[in-house]
Design a protein around this motif. Structure first.
Motif, PDB file in Angstrom:
ATOM      1  N   SER A 278       0.754  -1.236  -0.114  1.00 27.53           N
ATOM      2  CA  SER A 278       0.180  -0.272   0.020  1.00 27.53           C
ATOM      3  C   SER A 278       0.912   1.235  -0.015  1.00 27.53           C
ATOM      4  CB  SER A 278      -0.868  -0.037   1.149  1.00 27.53           C
ATOM      5  OG  SER A 278      -1.477   1.134   1.426  1.00 27.53           O
ATOM      6  N   ALA A 279       0.460   2.325  -0.674  1.00 28.75           N
ATOM      7  CA  ALA A 279       1.151   3.511  -0.895  1.00 28.75           C
ATOM      8  C   ALA A 279       0.826   4.480   0.290  1.00 28.75           C
ATOM      9  CB  ALA A 279       0.881   4.036  -2.341  1.00 28.75           C
ATOM     10  N   THR A 280      -0.396   4.278   0.803  1.00 24.72           N
ATOM     11  CA  THR A 280      -0.970   5.081   1.592  1.00 24.72           C
ATOM     12  C   THR A 280      -0.854   4.380   3.053  1.00 24.72           C
ATOM     13  OG1 THR A 280      -3.258   4.084   1.387  1.00 24.72           O
ATOM     14  CG2 THR A 280      -2.770   6.060   0.185  1.00 24.72           C
ATOM     15  N   GLU A 281      -0.906   5.422   4.080  1.00 27.31           N
ATOM     16  CA  GLU A 281      -0.780   4.959   5.452  1.00 27.31           C
ATOM     17  C   GLU A 281      -1.724   5.612   6.578  1.00 27.31           C
ATOM     18  OE1 GLU A 281       3.236   6.077   6.364  1.00 27.31           O
ATOM     19  OE2 GLU A 281       3.894   4.276   4.946  1.00 27.31           O
ATOM     20  N   SER A 282      -2.128   5.284   7.537  1.00 27.03           N
ATOM     21  CA  SER A 282      -2.987   6.134   8.311  1.00 27.03           C
ATOM     22  C   SER A 282      -2.195   6.369   9.885  1.00 27.03           C
ATOM     23  CB  SER A 282      -4.248   5.278   8.469  1.00 27.03           C
ATOM     24  OG  SER A 282      -4.881   4.723   7.528  1.00 27.03           O
ATOM     25  N   ASP A 283      -2.163   7.385  10.246  1.00 26.39           N
ATOM     26  CA  ASP A 283      -1.515   7.698  11.325  1.00 26.39           C
ATOM     27  C   ASP A 283      -2.101   7.728  12.632  1.00 26.39           C
ATOM     28  OD1 ASP A 283       0.272   8.959  13.269  1.00 26.39           O
ATOM     29  OD2 ASP A 283      -0.004  10.959  12.193  1.00 26.39           O
ATOM     30  N   LEU A 284      -1.789   6.357  13.243  1.00 22.08           N
ATOM     31  CA  LEU A 284      -2.471   6.188  14.664  1.00 22.08           C
ATOM     32  C   LEU A 284      -1.779   6.821  15.828  1.00 22.08           C
ATOM     33  CD1 LEU A 284      -2.916   2.251  14.391  1.00 22.08           C
ATOM     34  CD2 LEU A 284      -4.418   4.180  13.452  1.00 22.08           C
ATOM     35  N   LEU A 285      -0.446   7.014  15.677  1.00 27.31           N
ATOM     36  CA  LEU A 285       0.436   7.429  16.876  1.00 27.31           C
ATOM     37  C   LEU A 285       0.284   8.843  17.135  1.00 27.31           C
ATOM     38  CD1 LEU A 285       2.437   6.832  18.950  1.00 27.31           C
ATOM     39  CD2 LEU A 285       4.196   7.513  17.259  1.00 27.31           C
ATOM     40  N   THR A 286      -0.159   9.919  16.169  1.00 24.53           N
ATOM     41  CA  THR A 286      -0.542  11.108  16.252  1.00 24.53           C
ATOM     42  C   THR A 286      -1.773  11.431  17.123  1.00 24.53           C
ATOM     43  OG1 THR A 286       0.902  11.878  14.661  1.00 24.53           O
ATOM     44  CG2 THR A 286      -0.789  13.469  15.524  1.00 24.53           C
ATOM     45  N   SER A 287      -2.752  10.415  16.704  1.00 28.04           N
ATOM     46  CA  SER A 287      -3.994  10.382  17.397  1.00 28.04           C
ATOM     47  C   SER A 287      -4.044  10.114  18.865  1.00 28.04           C
ATOM     48  CB  SER A 287      -5.217   9.453  16.334  1.00 28.04           C
ATOM     49  OG  SER A 287      -5.370  10.272  15.385  1.00 28.04           O
ATOM     50  N   LEU A 288      -3.362   8.945  18.922  1.00 27.22           N
ATOM     51  CA  LEU A 288      -3.071   8.323  20.216  1.00 27.22           C
ATOM     52  C   LEU A 288      -2.330   9.252  21.354  1.00 27.22           C
ATOM     53  CD1 LEU A 288      -3.372   5.667  21.827  1.00 27.22           C
ATOM     54  CD2 LEU A 288      -0.955   5.358  21.504  1.00 27.22           C
ATOM     55  N   ARG A 289      -1.699  10.124  20.717  1.00 21.24           N
ATOM     56  CA  ARG A 289      -0.638  11.017  21.444  1.00 21.24           C
ATOM     57  C   ARG A 289      -1.720  12.251  22.050  1.00 21.24           C
ATOM     58  NH1 ARG A 289       5.735  10.998  19.277  1.00 21.24           N
ATOM     59  NH2 ARG A 289       5.789   8.631  20.427  1.00 21.24           N
ATOM     60  N   GLU A 290      -2.650  12.383  20.813  1.00 24.19           N
ATOM     61  CA  GLU A 290      -3.438  13.738  21.322  1.00 24.19           C
ATOM     62  C   GLU A 290      -4.693  13.087  22.056  1.00 24.19           C
ATOM     63  OE1 GLU A 290      -4.691  14.775  17.324  1.00 24.19           O
ATOM     64  OE2 GLU A 290      -2.696  16.182  16.991  1.00 24.19           O
ATOM     65  N   GLY A 291      -4.680  11.742  22.510  1.00 21.78           N
ATOM     66  CA  GLY A 291      -5.833  11.425  23.309  1.00 21.78           C
ATOM     67  C   GLY A 291      -7.047  11.146  22.602  1.00 21.78           C
ATOM     68  N   LYS A 292      -6.880  10.900  21.255  1.00 18.94           N
ATOM     69  CA  LYS A 292      -8.147  10.683  20.487  1.00 18.94           C
ATOM     70  C   LYS A 292      -8.131   9.187  20.315  1.00 18.94           C
ATOM     71  CE  LYS A 292      -7.893  14.816  17.649  1.00 18.94           C
ATOM     72  NZ  LYS A 292      -7.008  15.422  16.485  1.00 18.94           N
ATOM     73  N   SER A 293      -9.589   8.924  19.968  1.00 16.71           N
ATOM     74  CA  SER A 293      -9.673   7.279  19.653  1.00 16.71           C
ATOM     75  C   SER A 293      -9.177   6.895  18.348  1.00 16.71           C
ATOM     76  CB  SER A 293     -11.375   7.008  19.672  1.00 16.71           C
ATOM     77  OG  SER A 293     -11.425   5.742  19.193  1.00 16.71           O
ATOM     78  N   ILE A 294      -8.504   5.981  18.247  1.00 17.19           N
ATOM     79  CA  ILE A 294      -7.902   5.430  16.962  1.00 17.19           C
ATOM     80  C   ILE A 294      -8.691   4.465  16.180  1.00 17.19           C
ATOM     81  CG2 ILE A 294      -5.327   5.799  17.642  1.00 17.19           C
ATOM     82  CD1 ILE A 294      -5.185   2.951  18.414  1.00 17.19           C
ATOM     83  N   GLU A 295      -9.890   4.040  17.049  1.00 18.28           N
ATOM     84  CA  GLU A 295     -10.563   2.966  16.441  1.00 18.28           C
ATOM     85  C   GLU A 295     -11.281   3.210  14.965  1.00 18.28           C
ATOM     86  OE1 GLU A 295     -11.950   1.734  20.775  1.00 18.28           O
ATOM     87  OE2 GLU A 295     -13.520   1.220  19.160  1.00 18.28           O
ATOM     88  N   PRO A 296     -11.734   4.850  14.977  1.00 16.03           N
ATOM     89  CA  PRO A 296     -12.250   4.999  13.619  1.00 16.03           C
ATOM     90  C   PRO A 296     -11.250   4.971  12.580  1.00 16.03           C
ATOM     91  CG  PRO A 296     -12.784   6.541  15.085  1.00 16.03           C
ATOM     92  CD  PRO A 296     -12.039   5.765  16.049  1.00 16.03           C
ATOM     93  N   ILE A 297     -10.075   5.534  12.930  1.00 14.40           N
ATOM     94  CA  ILE A 297      -8.789   5.364  11.879  1.00 14.40           C
ATOM     95  C   ILE A 297      -8.575   3.958  11.378  1.00 14.40           C
ATOM     96  CG2 ILE A 297      -6.685   6.264  11.356  1.00 14.40           C
ATOM     97  CD1 ILE A 297      -6.837   8.113  13.668  1.00 14.40           C
ATOM     98  N   ILE A 298      -8.670   2.917  12.433  1.00 17.59           N
ATOM     99  CA  ILE A 298      -8.162   1.681  11.831  1.00 17.59           C
ATOM    100  C   ILE A 298      -9.533   1.168  11.024  1.00 17.59           C
ATOM    101  CG2 ILE A 298      -8.214  -0.652  12.854  1.00 17.59           C
ATOM    102  CD1 ILE A 298      -6.910   0.716  15.423  1.00 17.59           C
ATOM    103  N   GLN A 299     -10.803   1.420  11.434  1.00 17.28           N
ATOM    104  CA  GLN A 299     -11.817   0.767  10.652  1.00 17.28           C
ATOM    105  C   GLN A 299     -11.712   1.351   9.240  1.00 17.28           C
ATOM    106  OE1 GLN A 299     -13.491  -1.664  11.435  1.00 17.28           O
ATOM    107  NE2 GLN A 299     -13.935  -1.851  13.651  1.00 17.28           N
ATOM    108  N   LYS A 300     -11.269   2.670   9.035  1.00 13.92           N
ATOM    109  CA  LYS A 300     -11.604   3.452   7.825  1.00 13.92           C
ATOM    110  C   LYS A 300     -10.378   2.727   6.937  1.00 13.92           C
ATOM    111  CE  LYS A 300     -11.340   7.720   5.535  1.00 13.92           C
ATOM    112  NZ  LYS A 300     -10.885   9.349   5.531  1.00 13.92           N
ATOM    113  N   ALA A 301      -9.224   2.556   7.558  1.00 17.09           N
ATOM    114  CA  ALA A 301      -8.052   2.148   6.832  1.00 17.09           C
ATOM    115  C   ALA A 301      -8.134   0.680   6.413  1.00 17.09           C
ATOM    116  CB  ALA A 301      -6.691   2.031   7.867  1.00 17.09           C
ATOM    117  N   VAL A 302      -9.031  -0.166   7.305  1.00 20.18           N
ATOM    118  CA  VAL A 302      -9.328  -1.350   6.867  1.00 20.18           C
ATOM    119  C   VAL A 302     -10.424  -1.432   5.523  1.00 20.18           C
ATOM    120  CG1 VAL A 302     -10.550  -3.683   7.673  1.00 20.18           C
ATOM    121  CG2 VAL A 302      -8.785  -2.631   8.958  1.00 20.18           C
TER     122      VAL A 302
END
Ligand code: SAM
Length: 335
Positions: A278-302
């Motif tokens: 894949s050429a695209t990536e989803s940034d989990l670490l920045t959201s985690l560090r900002e205290g946001k939920s990473i679940e929606p990002i994971i579901q969207k990436a999948v």
């Protein structure tokens, strides 16, 4: 399942139960097919996941149905806090495996045992010392070979990864298979794949069909046994009758296994890749560090996962240098 949150299903109904986590972009070898000669641009240390972040992200995946995690890199064993990472991950209800170049495995035998880790994959591309040095640009053949024997003696389930490159090590296929005569290992021949900066050329790739042809000309049809592949297996498995070990072929180029793919990848700097190509990536670490939920990002990436090889669904597309230069090199993806 009790307390299980939404499982990770993509738009082609593939369930994602396997996460590969890269622990570091650094490596103590310099394999020519993996890393460009000039080295790779490393992320700043502050952008690399710490052990708490690795645990938190891994737990989120496990809560969403991931049952298997493999630690890779770079070289995962050079991470100083590896024992802490393993201990934390071992507290999750998940099978953990490690992919390593084997150079310093002897230092971790007890830690692996204490953390219940059984599955260790070791990369070894030649049984000839000089060739090993040539491909890895380091003189560690004896260490790696002895560490493979050490792992087997200690009862680990050992797989050996061999990337075949035409004109370099394709004359060693039979020697490698013969290694399975007395050693309880599972050998995997991997088709050479294209990544940014690895000078890939279709002509250098030794295909599944050629490997089988080579085996057929050495062993009789009666000696070669086709084994049952496990569900979601990336490899086609075989053994030579009477031999202790087995061997397999991973044909990501000529015969991709995308239909049954259940894999996701997390890079050392906390980016989720839904496919190796894949050429695209989803940034989990920045959201985690900002205290946001990473679940929606994971579901969207999948959900955004392509049907085949990150969209490179034909051999023509795979040979397009522009397309794989949009991806990372293997050492920073986490192979
Ligand atoms: N340092 C560890 C190791 O050597 O196994 C883990 C990282 S390494 C990137 C993981 C696996 O990717 C290795 O088995 C390596 O042989 C494989 N690999 C790297 N570049 C590859 C390529 N271009 N084609 C096929 N396999 C590749």
């Amino acid at each position: 399942m009790k307390n299980k949150k939404n499982i990770l299903v993509d738009s082609f109904k593939r369930k994602h139960t396997y996460l590969r986590i890269s622990l570091t972009e650094r490596c103590n070898l310099r394999c020519t097919y993996c890393m460009p000669e000039e080295g790779v641009l490393l992320s700043h240390k502050s952008h690399i996941m710490n052990f708490d972040e690795i645990y938190t992200i891994a737990k989120t995946f496990v809560d969403h149905g991931v049952t298997k995690i493999r630690l890779t890199g770079g070289e995962p064993l050079i991470r100083k806090d590896l024992p802490i990472i393993l201990k934390r991950l071992a507290s999750l209800p998940v099978e953990i495996g490690v992919t390593t170049n084997g150079v310093i495995v002897d230092k971790y035998i007890d830690t692996f045992k204490a953390c219940g880790i059984q599955h260790i994959n070791v990369s070894l591309d030649s049984l000839k010392k000089e060739r090993f040095t040539q491909i890895t640009r380091r003189n560690y053949f004896d260490r790696v070979y002895n560490n493979i024997i050490l792992l087997v003696k200690n009862g680990f389930k050992v797989k050996i990864n061999v990337v075949l490159i035409r004109g370099f090590n394709d004359d060693e296929i039979i020697d490698f298979v013969n290694l399975t005569r007395d050693l309880q290992i599972s050998l995997r021949f991997i088709e050479f794949m294209p990544f940014d900066g690895n000078k890939w050329d279709m002509k250098k790739m030794v295909s599944y069909a050629e490997i089988i042809q080579g085996l057929n000309s050495h062993f009789s049809e009666k000696q070669i046994e086709r084994l049952q592949d496990s569900p979601n297996d990336t490899s086609k498995n075989y053994r030579i009758k009477e031999y202790k070990g087995s061997f397999a072929i991973i044909s990501s180029v000529t015969n991709p296994f995308c239909d049954s793919c259940n894999r996701l990848r997390l890079t050392a700097n906390g980016q989720l890749k839904n496919c190796l190509f894949s050429a695209t990536e989803s940034d989990l670490l920045t959201s985690l560090r900002e205290g946001k939920s990473i679940e929606p990002i994971i579901q969207k990436a999948v959900l955004g996962k392509f049907k085949v090889r990150g969209g490179m669904d034909t051999l023509e597309k795979l040979q397009e240098p522009k397309l794989h230069s949009q991806n990372r090199n293997m050492t920073t993806i986490g192979g």
